[in-house]
Design a protein around this motif. Structure first.
Motif, PDB file in Angstrom:
ATOM      1  N   LEU A   1       0.859  -1.176   0.000  1.00  0.00           N
ATOM      2  CA  LEU A   1       0.000   0.000   0.000  1.00  0.00           C
ATOM      3  C   LEU A   1       0.899   1.231   0.000  1.00  0.00           C
ATOM      4  O   LEU A   1       1.938   1.230   0.664  1.00  0.00           O
ATOM      5  CB  LEU A   1      -0.856  -0.011   1.273  1.00  0.00           C
ATOM      6  N   VAL A   2       0.513   2.238  -0.759  1.00  0.00           N
ATOM      7  CA  VAL A   2       1.189   3.538  -0.713  1.00  0.00           C
ATOM      8  C   VAL A   2       0.111   4.567  -0.396  1.00  0.00           C
ATOM      9  O   VAL A   2      -0.878   4.675  -1.120  1.00  0.00           O
ATOM     10  CB  VAL A   2       1.893   3.883  -2.044  1.00  0.00           C
ATOM     11  N   ALA A   3       0.298   5.281   0.711  1.00  0.00           N
ATOM     12  CA  ALA A   3      -0.785   6.148   1.178  1.00  0.00           C
ATOM     13  C   ALA A   3      -0.278   7.482   1.691  1.00  0.00           C
ATOM     14  O   ALA A   3       0.829   7.583   2.219  1.00  0.00           O
ATOM     15  CB  ALA A   3      -1.549   5.442   2.306  1.00  0.00           C
ATOM     16  N   TYR A   4      -1.134   8.483   1.551  1.00  0.00           N
ATOM     17  CA  TYR A   4      -0.949   9.738   2.252  1.00  0.00           C
ATOM     18  C   TYR A   4      -1.526   9.522   3.641  1.00  0.00           C
ATOM     19  O   TYR A   4      -2.722   9.260   3.783  1.00  0.00           O
ATOM     20  CB  TYR A   4      -1.695  10.880   1.563  1.00  0.00           C
ATOM     21  N   ASP A   5      -0.704   9.589   4.678  1.00  0.00           N
ATOM     22  CA  ASP A   5      -1.145   9.368   6.048  1.00  0.00           C
ATOM     23  C   ASP A   5      -1.332  10.729   6.713  1.00  0.00           C
ATOM     24  O   ASP A   5      -0.371  11.451   6.957  1.00  0.00           O
ATOM     25  CB  ASP A   5      -0.109   8.535   6.798  1.00  0.00           C
ATOM     26  N   HIS A   6      -2.578  11.060   6.993  1.00  0.00           N
ATOM     27  CA  HIS A   6      -2.924  12.373   7.531  1.00  0.00           C
ATOM     28  C   HIS A   6      -3.031  12.406   9.050  1.00  0.00           C
ATOM     29  O   HIS A   6      -3.447  13.424   9.607  1.00  0.00           O
ATOM     30  CB  HIS A   6      -4.264  12.840   6.948  1.00  0.00           C
ATOM     31  N   CYS A   7      -2.670  11.320   9.742  1.00  0.00           N
ATOM     32  CA  CYS A   7      -2.852  11.333  11.199  1.00  0.00           C
ATOM     33  C   CYS A   7      -2.004  12.448  11.825  1.00  0.00           C
ATOM     34  O   CYS A   7      -0.962  12.847  11.303  1.00  0.00           O
ATOM     35  CB  CYS A   7      -2.528   9.973  11.819  1.00  0.00           C
TER      36      CYS A   7
ATOM     37  N   ASP B   1      -0.152  12.482  14.426  1.00  0.00           N
ATOM     38  CA  ASP B   1       1.215  12.098  14.799  1.00  0.00           C
ATOM     39  C   ASP B   1       2.152  12.117  13.596  1.00  0.00           C
ATOM     40  O   ASP B   1       3.305  12.544  13.702  1.00  0.00           O
ATOM     41  CB  ASP B   1       1.233  10.710  15.453  1.00  0.00           C
ATOM     42  N   CYS B   2       1.680  11.657  12.438  1.00  0.00           N
ATOM     43  CA  CYS B   2       2.527  11.692  11.237  1.00  0.00           C
ATOM     44  C   CYS B   2       2.772  13.127  10.775  1.00  0.00           C
ATOM     45  O   CYS B   2       3.847  13.445  10.280  1.00  0.00           O
ATOM     46  CB  CYS B   2       1.913  10.861  10.112  1.00  0.00           C
ATOM     47  N   GLN B   3       1.765  13.990  10.948  1.00  0.00           N
ATOM     48  CA  GLN B   3       1.981  15.399  10.622  1.00  0.00           C
ATOM     49  C   GLN B   3       3.105  15.966  11.484  1.00  0.00           C
ATOM     50  O   GLN B   3       3.995  16.665  10.991  1.00  0.00           O
ATOM     51  CB  GLN B   3       0.703  16.204  10.841  1.00  0.00           C
ATOM     52  N   ARG B   4       3.084  15.632  12.754  1.00  0.00           N
ATOM     53  CA  ARG B   4       4.097  16.156  13.667  1.00  0.00           C
ATOM     54  C   ARG B   4       5.460  15.544  13.401  1.00  0.00           C
ATOM     55  O   ARG B   4       6.480  16.231  13.422  1.00  0.00           O
ATOM     56  CB  ARG B   4       3.677  15.922  15.113  1.00  0.00           C
ATOM     57  N   GLN B   5       5.492  14.227  13.132  1.00  0.00           N
ATOM     58  CA  GLN B   5       6.783  13.581  12.882  1.00  0.00           C
ATOM     59  C   GLN B   5       7.409  14.100  11.588  1.00  0.00           C
ATOM     60  O   GLN B   5       8.611  14.311  11.522  1.00  0.00           O
ATOM     61  CB  GLN B   5       6.637  12.059  12.819  1.00  0.00           C
ATOM     62  N   SER B   6       6.595  14.323  10.572  1.00  0.00           N
ATOM     63  CA  SER B   6       7.134  14.777   9.291  1.00  0.00           C
ATOM     64  C   SER B   6       7.344  16.285   9.256  1.00  0.00           C
ATOM     65  O   SER B   6       8.092  16.781   8.417  1.00  0.00           O
ATOM     66  CB  SER B   6       6.198  14.372   8.146  1.00  0.00           C
TER      67      SER B   6
ATOM     68  N   SER C   1       2.223  12.361   5.906  1.00  0.00           N
ATOM     69  CA  SER C   1       3.414  11.561   5.674  1.00  0.00           C
ATOM     70  C   SER C   1       3.081  10.565   4.573  1.00  0.00           C
ATOM     71  O   SER C   1       2.069   9.864   4.657  1.00  0.00           O
ATOM     72  CB  SER C   1       3.806  10.818   6.951  1.00  0.00           C
ATOM     73  N   LEU C   2       3.881  10.502   3.529  1.00  0.00           N
ATOM     74  CA  LEU C   2       3.700   9.492   2.492  1.00  0.00           C
ATOM     75  C   LEU C   2       4.318   8.207   3.011  1.00  0.00           C
ATOM     76  O   LEU C   2       5.490   8.183   3.376  1.00  0.00           O
ATOM     77  CB  LEU C   2       4.365   9.927   1.186  1.00  0.00           C
ATOM     78  N   VAL C   3       3.518   7.140   3.092  1.00  0.00           N
ATOM     79  CA  VAL C   3       4.002   5.872   3.626  1.00  0.00           C
ATOM     80  C   VAL C   3       3.891   4.772   2.593  1.00  0.00           C
ATOM     81  O   VAL C   3       2.980   4.757   1.759  1.00  0.00           O
ATOM     82  CB  VAL C   3       3.253   5.461   4.917  1.00  0.00           C
ATOM     83  N   ALA C   4       4.853   3.846   2.651  1.00  0.00           N
ATOM     84  CA  ALA C   4       4.877   2.648   1.815  1.00  0.00           C
ATOM     85  C   ALA C   4       4.851   1.461   2.779  1.00  0.00           C
ATOM     86  O   ALA C   4       5.820   1.225   3.501  1.00  0.00           O
ATOM     87  CB  ALA C   4       6.121   2.627   0.936  1.00  0.00           C
ATOM     88  N   VAL C   5       3.745   0.751   2.798  1.00  0.00           N
ATOM     89  CA  VAL C   5       3.557  -0.336   3.748  1.00  0.00           C
ATOM     90  C   VAL C   5       4.130  -1.630   3.185  1.00  0.00           C
ATOM     91  O   VAL C   5       3.857  -1.985   2.028  1.00  0.00           O
ATOM     92  CB  VAL C   5       2.054  -0.502   4.073  1.00  0.00           C
ATOM     93  N   VAL C   6       4.933  -2.301   4.011  1.00  0.00           N
ATOM     94  CA  VAL C   6       5.549  -3.577   3.619  1.00  0.00           C
ATOM     95  C   VAL C   6       5.384  -4.583   4.767  1.00  0.00           C
ATOM     96  O   VAL C   6       5.200  -4.186   5.920  1.00  0.00           O
ATOM     97  CB  VAL C   6       7.050  -3.421   3.265  1.00  0.00           C
ATOM     98  N   PRO C   7       5.483  -5.882   4.463  1.00  0.00           N
ATOM     99  CA  PRO C   7       5.471  -6.869   5.544  1.00  0.00           C
ATOM    100  C   PRO C   7       6.703  -6.692   6.427  1.00  0.00           C
ATOM    101  O   PRO C   7       7.825  -6.567   5.915  1.00  0.00           O
ATOM    102  CB  PRO C   7       5.516  -8.215   4.814  1.00  0.00           C
TER     103      PRO C   7
ATOM    104  N   LYS D   1      -7.181  15.096   8.174  1.00  0.00           N
ATOM    105  CA  LYS D   1      -6.687  15.812   6.990  1.00  0.00           C
ATOM    106  C   LYS D   1      -6.941  17.303   7.153  1.00  0.00           C
ATOM    107  O   LYS D   1      -8.048  17.735   7.504  1.00  0.00           O
ATOM    108  CB  LYS D   1      -7.394  15.293   5.735  1.00  0.00           C
ATOM    109  N   LEU D   2      -5.926  18.085   6.923  1.00  0.00           N
ATOM    110  CA  LEU D   2      -6.061  19.534   7.064  1.00  0.00           C
ATOM    111  C   LEU D   2      -6.926  20.076   5.933  1.00  0.00           C
ATOM    112  O   LEU D   2      -6.810  19.641   4.789  1.00  0.00           O
ATOM    113  CB  LEU D   2      -4.681  20.179   7.087  1.00  0.00           C
ATOM    114  N   PRO D   3      -7.792  21.025   6.230  1.00  0.00           N
ATOM    115  CA  PRO D   3      -8.784  21.465   5.244  1.00  0.00           C
ATOM    116  C   PRO D   3      -8.187  22.103   3.994  1.00  0.00           C
ATOM    117  O   PRO D   3      -8.833  22.104   2.948  1.00  0.00           O
ATOM    118  CB  PRO D   3      -9.644  22.460   6.017  1.00  0.00           C
ATOM    119  N   PHE D   4      -6.975  22.593   4.066  1.00  0.00           N
ATOM    120  CA  PHE D   4      -6.396  23.237   2.881  1.00  0.00           C
ATOM    121  C   PHE D   4      -5.659  22.268   1.970  1.00  0.00           C
ATOM    122  O   PHE D   4      -5.174  22.661   0.916  1.00  0.00           O
ATOM    123  CB  PHE D   4      -5.464  24.383   3.281  1.00  0.00           C
ATOM    124  N   CYS D   5      -5.556  20.996   2.341  1.00  0.00           N
ATOM    125  CA  CYS D   5      -4.880  20.000   1.497  1.00  0.00           C
ATOM    126  C   CYS D   5      -5.757  19.683   0.292  1.00  0.00           C
ATOM    127  O   CYS D   5      -6.903  19.292   0.432  1.00  0.00           O
ATOM    128  CB  CYS D   5      -4.602  18.718   2.271  1.00  0.00           C
TER     129      CYS D   5
END
Length: 136
Positions: free
Chosen positions: A23-29, A31-36, A41-47, A119-123
């Motif tokens: 999965l490749v996703a825009y992660d709007h949580c 915590d990810c906003q703060r970490q990034s 945060s664009l994430v690439a999910v792998v096993p 998700k921030l309203p201006f995105c």
């Protein structure tokens, strides 16, 4: 061909023995906003069992919305976020896609957005006045 990447200073490298992320996703949580330090945060999910990380990684753990821990991995030298590892989904890990090798990240095609409740309203997907470089 495995997915490979590294942190900013290249002290941390990794390889995921998969051809493509699950999965490749825009992660709007939040915590990810703060970490990034950004809007998502664009994430690439792998096993998780297909990922090998080498180098000086530190981990900070916080509580996710499930009530379970989310472990955030980052380079202890330069601070680059590498991945987040949610206990609520122990079989996967979400790589911070910006750390993938350049030629690999150029081929990514985000297929979903997650945590859109935050998700921030201006995105927007496409903004009217893009700049190739700054300043222009």
């Amino acid at each position: 061909m495995p997915l490979t990447g590294h942190c900013l200073c290249k002290a941390v490298t990794y390889s995921a023995d998969v051809d493509q992320p699950a999965l490749v996703a825009y992660d709007h949580c939040d915590d990810c906003q703060r970490q990034s330090g950004s809007t998502y945060s664009l994430v690439a999910v792998v096993p998780k069992d297909k990922l090998t990380i080498n180098g000086p990684v530190k981990t900070w753990s916080g509580k996710g919305s499930s009530g379970n821990a989310v472990h955030r991995l980052f380079c202890s030298e330069c601070g680059s976020p590498i991945a987040h590892d949610p206990d609520a989904a122990p079989e996967i890990i979400a790589l911070k896609a910006g750390t993938l090798d350049t030629e690999i990240k150029k081929t990514l095609k985000p297929d979903t957005e997650i945590w859109t409740v935050s998700k921030l309203p201006f995105c927007q997907e496409h903004l009217a006045k893009p700049f190739e470089h700054m300043p222009q």
